[in-house]
Design a protein around this motif. Structure first.
Motif, PDB file in Angstrom:
ATOM      1  N   HIS A  24       0.849  -1.194   0.000  1.00  0.00           N
ATOM      2  CA  HIS A  24       0.000   0.000   0.000  1.00  0.00           C
ATOM      3  C   HIS A  24       0.880   1.237   0.000  1.00  0.00           C
ATOM      4  CE1 HIS A  24      -2.566  -3.231   1.622  1.00  0.00           C
ATOM      5  NE2 HIS A  24      -3.502  -2.622   0.931  1.00  0.00           N
ATOM      6  N   ALA A  25       0.338   2.334  -0.525  1.00  0.00           N
ATOM      7  CA  ALA A  25       1.153   3.553  -0.636  1.00  0.00           C
ATOM      8  C   ALA A  25       0.402   4.774  -0.143  1.00  0.00           C
ATOM      9  CB  ALA A  25       1.575   3.770  -2.091  1.00  0.00           C
ATOM     10  N   GLY A  59      -3.802   0.288  -2.717  1.00  0.00           N
ATOM     11  CA  GLY A  59      -2.853  -0.814  -2.904  1.00  0.00           C
ATOM     12  C   GLY A  59      -3.579  -2.114  -2.726  1.00  0.00           C
ATOM     13  N   GLY A  60      -2.860  -3.204  -2.578  1.00  0.00           N
ATOM     14  CA  GLY A  60      -3.512  -4.494  -2.387  1.00  0.00           C
ATOM     15  C   GLY A  60      -2.555  -5.648  -2.518  1.00  0.00           C
ATOM     16  N   PHE A  61      -3.118  -6.821  -2.749  1.00  0.00           N
ATOM     17  CA  PHE A  61      -2.317  -8.038  -2.801  1.00  0.00           C
ATOM     18  C   PHE A  61      -1.449  -8.089  -4.058  1.00  0.00           C
ATOM     19  CE2 PHE A  61      -5.676  -9.765   0.067  1.00  0.00           C
ATOM     20  CZ  PHE A  61      -4.824 -10.130   1.100  1.00  0.00           C
ATOM     21  N   GLY A  72       3.382  -5.128  -8.436  1.00  0.00           N
ATOM     22  CA  GLY A  72       2.054  -5.395  -7.884  1.00  0.00           C
ATOM     23  C   GLY A  72       1.422  -4.134  -7.330  1.00  0.00           C
ATOM     24  N   LEU A  73       2.211  -3.367  -6.606  1.00  0.00           N
ATOM     25  CA  LEU A  73       1.701  -2.129  -6.025  1.00  0.00           C
ATOM     26  C   LEU A  73       1.230  -1.174  -7.121  1.00  0.00           C
ATOM     27  CD1 LEU A  73       1.199  -0.058  -3.818  1.00  0.00           C
ATOM     28  CD2 LEU A  73       3.650   0.452  -3.801  1.00  0.00           C
ATOM     29  N   GLU A  79      -5.565   0.154 -10.731  1.00  0.00           N
ATOM     30  CA  GLU A  79      -6.928  -0.400 -10.599  1.00  0.00           C
ATOM     31  C   GLU A  79      -7.781   0.424  -9.634  1.00  0.00           C
ATOM     32  OE1 GLU A  79      -5.493  -5.050 -11.273  1.00  0.00           O
ATOM     33  OE2 GLU A  79      -6.538  -4.514  -9.421  1.00  0.00           O
ATOM     34  N   GLU A  80      -7.161   0.892  -8.565  1.00  0.00           N
ATOM     35  CA  GLU A  80      -7.940   1.570  -7.522  1.00  0.00           C
ATOM     36  C   GLU A  80      -8.043   3.077  -7.734  1.00  0.00           C
ATOM     37  OE1 GLU A  80      -7.333  -1.644  -3.924  1.00  0.00           O
ATOM     38  OE2 GLU A  80      -6.604   0.387  -3.609  1.00  0.00           O
ATOM     39  N   LEU A  81      -7.038   3.653  -8.411  1.00  0.00           N
ATOM     40  CA  LEU A  81      -6.995   5.116  -8.549  1.00  0.00           C
ATOM     41  C   LEU A  81      -7.233   5.582  -9.975  1.00  0.00           C
ATOM     42  CD1 LEU A  81      -3.861   5.852  -6.323  1.00  0.00           C
ATOM     43  CD2 LEU A  81      -6.276   5.987  -5.667  1.00  0.00           C
ATOM     44  N   GLY A  82      -7.087   4.691 -10.946  1.00  0.00           N
ATOM     45  CA  GLY A  82      -7.308   5.071 -12.335  1.00  0.00           C
ATOM     46  C   GLY A  82      -6.024   5.428 -13.044  1.00  0.00           C
TER      47      GLY A  82
END
Ligand code: APR
Ligand code: MG
Length: 195
Positions: A24-25, A59-61, A72-73, A79-82
């Motif tokens: 995660h960031a 972030g995530g897995f 991965g990050l 995916e989460e922020l666009g």
């Protein structure tokens, strides 16, 4: 075998295949703005409201598609922020700490990336178009870094929310260690009356 708590990156990377790695960031940028025209904002710091009703960092897995933790990050951030998250890359140099949770066999790696305010605002503007918006991510929030005159409003009240995993500790540690709470003169944030 690591228990729960902070672990060195080398120790985390040596954990067995039964462990999952998440990254995660904290994205942040200097912000010259002033609340009510006089309370310095200092920095814009991004967190998100998650699908589970808790606050966390984007972030995530990390999974088998990813060549390394940072691949991965950065994939999770897109995916989460666009797509605005494609304008920068969070690197190993931005790494800050790792926490292992032995119960879940998850080790969470934490990064902090300094952006220009324009880049951070572009992330906020594009976030509603992200793949995970409205699903895993319910919205982005900025963290108030000031404390209002009542001694509670601002950062102290924000920290009373529910946070996922060690996100609260990650936030507090990063704000301290990166010096984001200090004024230009090196003083702690002083109290201000909201009106
Ligand atoms: N500090 C420590 N651990 C964290 C933090 C944090 N700041 N943020 C999240 N975690 C933990 C979560 O508890 C979770 O176990 O890291 C793991 C992965 O993080 P998420 O961001 O939740 O994972 P993500 O890959 O984005 O996707 C969530 O995972 O649990 C499934 O079904 C769920 O589809 C969902 C997906
Ligand atoms: Mg996530």
């Amino acid at each position: 075998m690591a228990g729960s708590g902070k672990v060195e990156l080398a120790e985390a990377l040596a954990l067995g295949p039964g462990w999952r790695h998440a990254c995660h960031a904290m994205l942040y940028a200097p912000d010259p703005g002033k609340l009510f025209g006089r309370i310095p904002l200092r920095y814009a710091v991004l967190m998100q409201m998650r699908f589970d009703g808790r606050l966390g960092f984007p972030g995530g897995f990390v999974d088998s598609r990813d060549g390394c933790l940072e691949d991965g990050l950065n994939r999770e951030l897109r995916e989460e922020l666009g797509e605005a998250a494609s304008a920068f890359r969070v690197e190993r140099a931005d790494y800050r700490s790792s926490h292992a949770a032995a119960g879940q066999r998850v080790v969470a790696h934490f990064y902090a990336k300094r952006l220009e305010l324009e880049q951070l605002v572009a992330v906020e503007a594009g976030a509603p178009q992200a793949k995970d918006h409205g699903l895993e991510v319910l919205g982005l929030v900025r963290v108030p870094l000031y404390t209002l005159r009542d001694g509670v409003g601002g950062l102290p009240a924000f920290l009373k929310n529910s946070f996922i995993g060690t996100a609260r500790e990650q936030l507090q540690e990063a704000l301290q260690d990166l010096g984001l709470l200090e004024s230009g003169s090196g003083r702690k944030t002083s109290a201000h009356r909201p009106q």
